[in-house]
Design a protein around this motif. Structure first.
Motif, mmCIF file in Angstrom:
data_model
loop_
_atom_site.group_PDB
_atom_site.id
_atom_site.type_symbol
_atom_site.label_atom_id
_atom_site.label_comp_id
_atom_site.label_asym_id
_atom_site.label_seq_id
_atom_site.Cartn_x
_atom_site.Cartn_y
_atom_site.Cartn_z
ATOM 1 N N ALA A 170 0.836 -1.210 0.000
ATOM 2 C CA ALA A 170 0.000 0.000 0.000
ATOM 3 C C ALA A 170 0.867 1.255 0.000
ATOM 4 C CB ALA A 170 -0.921 -0.012 1.218
ATOM 5 N N LEU A 171 1.892 1.260 0.835
ATOM 6 C CA LEU A 171 2.796 2.417 0.892
ATOM 7 C C LEU A 171 3.498 2.613 -0.456
ATOM 8 C CD1 LEU A 171 4.434 4.624 2.390
ATOM 9 C CD2 LEU A 171 5.978 2.820 3.179
ATOM 10 N N CYS A 176 9.603 8.703 -0.670
ATOM 11 C CA CYS A 176 10.534 7.855 -1.421
ATOM 12 C C CYS A 176 11.506 7.109 -0.493
ATOM 13 C CB CYS A 176 11.271 8.681 -2.468
ATOM 14 S SG CYS A 176 12.506 7.727 -3.335
ATOM 15 N N PRO A 177 12.237 7.807 0.385
ATOM 16 C CA PRO A 177 13.123 7.041 1.278
ATOM 17 C C PRO A 177 12.363 6.139 2.241
ATOM 18 C CG PRO A 177 13.131 9.383 1.859
ATOM 19 C CD PRO A 177 12.401 9.256 0.562
ATOM 20 N N ALA A 178 11.145 6.539 2.595
ATOM 21 C CA ALA A 178 10.364 5.703 3.528
ATOM 22 C C ALA A 178 10.032 4.359 2.891
ATOM 23 C CB ALA A 178 9.089 6.431 3.947
ATOM 24 N N ALA A 238 -0.739 7.028 17.751
ATOM 25 C CA ALA A 238 0.706 6.786 17.628
ATOM 26 C C ALA A 238 1.374 7.936 16.872
ATOM 27 C CB ALA A 238 0.955 5.465 16.922
ATOM 28 N N MET A 239 0.666 8.497 15.904
ATOM 29 C CA MET A 239 1.225 9.628 15.151
ATOM 30 C C MET A 239 1.363 10.854 16.047
ATOM 31 S SD MET A 239 -0.769 8.984 11.564
ATOM 32 C CE MET A 239 -0.151 10.325 10.578
ATOM 33 N N GLU A 240 0.390 11.040 16.923
ATOM 34 C CA GLU A 240 0.484 12.170 17.862
ATOM 35 C C GLU A 240 1.682 11.995 18.795
ATOM 36 O OE1 GLU A 240 -3.407 12.163 19.585
ATOM 37 O OE2 GLU A 240 -4.163 13.681 18.188
ATOM 38 N N TRP A 274 7.051 3.207 9.912
ATOM 39 C CA TRP A 274 5.974 2.319 10.395
ATOM 40 C C TRP A 274 4.621 3.024 10.290
ATOM 41 C CZ3 TRP A 274 5.867 -2.718 12.191
ATOM 42 C CH2 TRP A 274 7.105 -3.341 12.353
ATOM 43 N N LEU A 275 4.621 4.291 10.671
ATOM 44 C CA LEU A 275 3.365 5.054 10.641
ATOM 45 C C LEU A 275 2.867 5.236 9.214
ATOM 46 C CD1 LEU A 275 4.332 7.804 13.264
ATOM 47 C CD2 LEU A 275 2.755 5.888 13.617
ATOM 48 N N LEU A 276 3.787 5.574 8.324
ATOM 49 C CA LEU A 276 3.385 5.824 6.936
ATOM 50 C C LEU A 276 2.819 4.563 6.297
ATOM 51 C CD1 LEU A 276 6.391 8.014 5.705
ATOM 52 C CD2 LEU A 276 4.091 8.780 6.271
ATOM 53 N N ALA A 277 3.507 3.444 6.518
ATOM 54 C CA ALA A 277 3.054 2.187 5.896
ATOM 55 C C ALA A 277 1.646 1.842 6.385
ATOM 56 C CB ALA A 277 4.029 1.066 6.225
#
Lengths: 268, 742
Positions: free
Chosen positions: B360-361, B446-448, B543-545, B583-586
């Motif tokens: 998905a990411l 991109c790097p993520a 978790a993002m907060e 981890w958050l982005l994925a």
């Protein structure tokens, strides 16, 4: 050379790699999770389509239609692959592709759709299809479509069709004993129900697909819905065979011995 | 008030493995028939010819064999080679092609990463020309490299990496040299290019090379990339094959070049200034434009590996005990095999969830780059029209747009009815403002993708291999899982290893333009959680907060010795925060992909929509829980870990003294007895409880404690989701056999 108008009847069947488990539901029999299983073009119809495309290439100005009866969304998925293999125009009919639908009901729907094809010259018509279907295997559908369209020159289990310069067609049909029956017909119209033919499956070519999609997408969008007649046939039970035979690889066994062993196994 | 039903254990779930129709929706190409056809075209090559080659031992040699070479013709026939080109050069896909390239590589990597790299490297060679080349260069090399456009297809290689100690991790240091060999009056200058390459893909058969070099001549300025051809006068030595343990279906060698080429081969052309040749683009500008796209594709290659492991593992688990005399068909041991054991199911759920998140990411990023490409090129046009050079002058121009860009993001976040729509529309039309907003995202995504998909993906593949038991360490393992595990390690390394990606993230993730968008995402996830409560969206938002709070803390605080916590060289701080962000982005993009599926299901476009939605929501919930746990661990260790633990010697105010408590006892009866339960007590003789020191107080980090507690609480239900997903694995129908050989 005479240009042909070739109509190929063919649709999707569940991918044979999948677990195909028959079940009896409220709407009649079907395969478990059939709508979610990946599907492929019926291999018999596939042979017919590739032979049609090849014949059309050799006879300039010929046209090829693929008349497909199946759920529209699944036909669309199928076209993403099939449209890359050969040039054709699609006539889509939104209906069930289940192998449990009566062949006569399917044949009527197909014949009606073919009748309505714009620009189809029935004097040049070659009606192609598989000599059987991987999902139904009744082996009668294309014959019935031919009858309904008034096509009486019918050839079954065909492996080779030669279109001669004088317009006549020479056809090789499979018969008993691994032999061919060679027939000659003066020309179209005719029904050709293909066995495996002689051509390999063409590789996918997205550039061919992109060209085909210009006509295929509109055809899918205007696909008419057809309700299959489920009352014409009644199934008491559907099940996979309970008796299983272990496959053995044996070399140099005579045909008679093989037949005897199978007959003994059937007798139990 | 609208209420939303929460999940129950009797709801429909997965009945079959997701097919193409589901994937097209999840990964955002349901409306792209050209790309769907590409997938169908590449798949038979991957699961046919490539799989047979692997099964026949094609990976056992480092040499470029005839069988491997035959793959190139198959790529040509399937449209893979032409994929990179625009229709005017013989391609068949209009517009940006990041998503298409990613899907082609994904399909090939589903079977073998080396085959994917082989196709990818050809595109990589052309990418500098495509991105920054002159029209003449594009016309020449695109046409030659596309099947059907010339008699023989020209194959390319991209040559950046050099033997140690030169270019590798630090791409700024080049040993490859270029100088002027001859320059006759009125003629094109001739250049001598000397370069030694290392680990160069496609060199076993490449006809041309795009190479990064640095000037060794005062008449030629800086660095550049040049095109070298095998027919150029001089040495075009392909070098010996690299003895890789992985990706053996791609050709990799250490080549040596010493060639004379015309200056017109400088990619992007050059300008003459006071008798000096000034390349229009230096090598850094070109490789930045190239890698920011191709690295995403590499990340998706590892995602393919993870997802491709699911079916073989299920089949292995179910059939594990079949054939034994004691296990008759119909018995649980026969039907379920190892799937009777919860642990095997839970571990497979983790593999599948990580694979979904990675895919998905990756696909969302590839799609994002398709949208970003026109804006990126528009920036080039604006700079060109305004005579603004890239580099500092360009940065200055862009710096002036930071304010408007932030304003745009603030307005966008306000929502309709609460904002100045006219101003928003004005800012939306401003190309450079939009470039800055999108660029801030591109520089993170991109790097993520590259870091998380390949780095964490390698760990996940180890887990997948372990689920196959002894089979997992044999060449006969279905799905080639051990080979894929090894291949994933290379994917984590090439095109910029993990440290490079972490470094880039540590710089770009603190960009206020990115952080403003990150803030928007938190609110968006809360809204999603309101309508899709089973996806873990709320868990992730919390978790993002926590991550956001931690970043601000680290940016503004010092450690126990007064040293700044968040700074470039302090990788003990910056790199873990980069990992946590990934981890958050994925997880976020996994949840967003399910939202797409829900939309399609609402439109009636999906069979068994409810079952698929429920299962994918459970997987997303599991992944959100895993992400939240990882982020909590990292943030907690960074917030507390750089403070010195209180000691008994320097107890300060964190302890109660017995004599003080005794004095207070007359005023507050019972305080002496209660004190030890709320704090540390030191007796008059200095004795105290046997431990390292007084417990830490949380003064100044109350915000962190509150957010950490919230995240912990938000994990509620994530294990139930895992149980449901695990249960689905025991009933899902799988094909009778894998659709490629082993």
């Amino acid at each position: 050379m005479t240009p042909f108008h070739i109509v190929v009847c063919g649709s999707l069947v569940p991918d044979p790699l999948q677990t195909l488990e028959p079940t009896l539901g409220p709407e009649g029999p079907g395969l478990k999770n059939e709508m979610m299983l990946p599907s492929v073009l019926d291999p018999w119809a596939g042979h017919a389509l590739y032979e049609a495309a090849s014949l059309a290439t050799k006879h300039p100005e010929s046209r090829v239609w693929l008349v497909s009866l199946g759920p529209k969304a699944r036909l669309q998925q199928l076209m993403m692959s099939i449209a890359q293999k050969a040039k054709f125009e699609l006539v889509a009919i939104d209906s069930s592709a289940s192998g449990f639908i009566d062949a006569q009901s399917v044949a009527r729907t197909l014949a009606t759709a073919i009748d309505e094809i714009d620009g189809l010259d029935k004097n040049r018509l070659l009606l192609f299809g598989g000599c059987a279907s991987a999902s139904r295997d009744a082996g009668v559908t294309v014959q019935m479509v031919g009858e309904l369209l008034g096509l009486t020159d019918q050839f079954l289990a065909v492996d080779e069709l030669e279109a001669r310069d004088d317009g006549s067609l020479r056809v090789l049909e499979r018969i008993e004993g691994g032999k061919y029956l060679a027939s000659t017909v003066r020309g179209a119209p005719a029904v050709v129900a293909w066995a495996t033919g002689k051509l390999p499956e063409p590789p996918n070519n997205p550039q061919v697909g992109m060209q085909n999609m210009r006509t295929i997408l509109p055809a899918l969008q205007k696909a008419k819905a057809a309700i299959p007649n489920r009352n014409s046939i009644h199934y008491q039970e559907v099940a996979i065979p309970q008796q299983k035979r272990e496959t053995r690889v044996v070399k140099d066994m005579s045909v008679d011995e093989i037949a005897r062993e199978i007959a003994d196994w059937i007798r139990g | 008030m609208e209420t939303v039903e929460h999940a129950t254990d009797t709801r429909p779930s997965l009945t079959t493995l997701p097919g193409d129709d589901i994937r097209q929706i999840l990964w955002g190409f349901a409306d792209r028939f050209d790309i769907q056809m590409l997938v169908q075209s590449v798949r038979p090559v991957a699961r046919g010819q490539v799989a047979r080659l692997v099964a026949d031992g094609g990976r056992h040699t480092h040499d470029w064999t005839d069988a491997k070479n035959d793959l190139l013709a198959s790529f040509d026939a399937a449209g893979v080679t032409a994929l990179f080109a625009d229709p005017e050069y013989g391609g068949f896909i209009e517009g940006p092609k990041n998503l298409a390239l990613a899907l082609a590589a994904f399909e090939l990597a589903w079977v073998d990463g080396g085959a994917a790299t082989c196709s990818l490297a050809g595109h990589l060679a052309l990418a500098p020309i495509h991105e920054k080349g002159t029209e003449e260069q594009k016309r020449t090399y695109m046409s030659r490299a596309i099947p059907g456009q010339s008699e023989e297809v020209a194959r390319g290689a991209f040559c950046l990496t050099e033997p140690l100690p030169f270019v590798g991790v630090d791409t700024r240091v080049l040993s490859g040299r270029v100088r002027i060999e001859g320059w006759d009056e009125g003629e094109e200058p001739m250049l001598r290019v000397e370069k030694r390459g290392r680990f160069i893909t496609n060199m076993g058969f490449a006809n041309f090379v795009t190479a990064a070099v640095e000037s060794d001549d005062e008449r030629l300025k800086g660095t550049c990339m040049v095109i070298l051809e095998e027919s150029d006068p001089g040495t075009f030595d392909r070098g010996s094959a690299t003895h890789k343990l992985v990706h053996q279906l791609s050709s990799t060698t250490d080549p040596i070049f010493n060639l004379v080429v015309p200056a017109s081969r400088i990619i992007g052309g050059y300008t003459l200034k006071d008798g000096v040749i000034v390349p229009n683009y230096n090598h850094s500008q070109i490789i930045e434009a190239v890698f920011r796209r191709t690295r995403v594709t590499v990340g998706l290659m590892t995602a393919a590996k993870m997802l491709s492991a699911v079916e073989p593992v299920i089949r292995y688990q179910r059939s594990r005990f079949r054939g034994g005399a004691a296990d008759a068909p119909g018995s649980p041991r026969y039907d379920l095999g190892l799937q009777q054991k919860e642990d095997t199911l839970h571990r497979l759920v983790d593999v599948w969830a990580a694979g979904e998140a990675a895919a998905a990411l990756g696909f969302a990023t590839a799609k994002f780059f398709d949208e970003f490409d026109p804006i990126d090129h528009r920036r080039d046009d604006i700079f060109g029209e305004g005579g603004i050079p890239h580099g500092r002058a360009g940065l200055k121009v862009l710096a002036q747009k930071r304010g408007p860009a932030l304003e745009y993001l603030r307005l966008r976040a306000l929502g309709p009815g609460k904002r100045d729509e006219a101003r928003l529309a004005e800012l939306e039309k401003d190309d450079l403002t939009q470039f800055l907003v999108q660029d801030a995202l591109a520089l993170v995504l991109c790097p993520a993708v590259k870091l998380w998909n390949t780095g964490h993906g390698t760990n996940v593949m180890r887990e997948a291999v372990s689920l196959m038991g002894g089979y997992g360490i044999t060449e006969d393992c279905p799905g080639f899982l051990p080979q894929k595990w090894m291949d994933a390690q290379l994917e984590a390394t090439y095109e910029g290893p993990e440290a490079v990606q972490r470094r880039q993230l540590s710089l770009t993730m603190t960009n206020e333009l990115f952080l403003a968008q990150f803030q928007e995402w938190i609110l968006e996830l809360r809204r999603i959680a309101g309508t899709m409560p089973g996806t873990g969206a709320c868990t992730l938002a919390s978790a993002m907060e926590l991550w956001q709070w931690t970043l601000q803390y680290l940016l503004t605080h010092t450690d126990a010795d007064g040293a700044t916590l968040y700074r470039d060289q302090r990788q003990g701080v910056t790199f873990p925060m980069a990992d946590a962000l990934c981890w958050l982005l994925a997880s976020r993009y996994q949840i967003l992909s399910i939202r797409e599926l829900q939309t399609a299901a609402t439109n009636g476009a999906v069979a068994n929509a409810e079952g698929f939605l429920n299962f994918f929501a459970d997987l997303a919930h599991v992944q959100a829980g895993n992400a939240a746990g990882e982020v909590s661990r990292i943030c907690t260790s960074l917030v507390y870990g750089y403070n010195r633990h209180p000691s008994w010697d320097l107890q300060g105010s964190c302890c109660h003294h017995t004599e003080d408590l005794d004095t207070l006892e007359s005023i507050m009866p019972g305080i002496a007895a209660c004190a030890p339960s709320v704090g540390d007590v030191v007796d008059a003789d200095g004795s105290h409880a046997p431990k390292a020191g007084p417990c830490v107080r949380f003064t100044g980090v109350e915000g962190f404690v509150a957010r950490r507690n919230k995240v912990d609480g938000c994990l509620t239900g994530s294990r139930l989701a895992k149980d449901r997903a695990a249960q689905a694995l025991t009933t899902v129908m799988i094909p009778e056999a894998l659709d490629y050989p082993m």
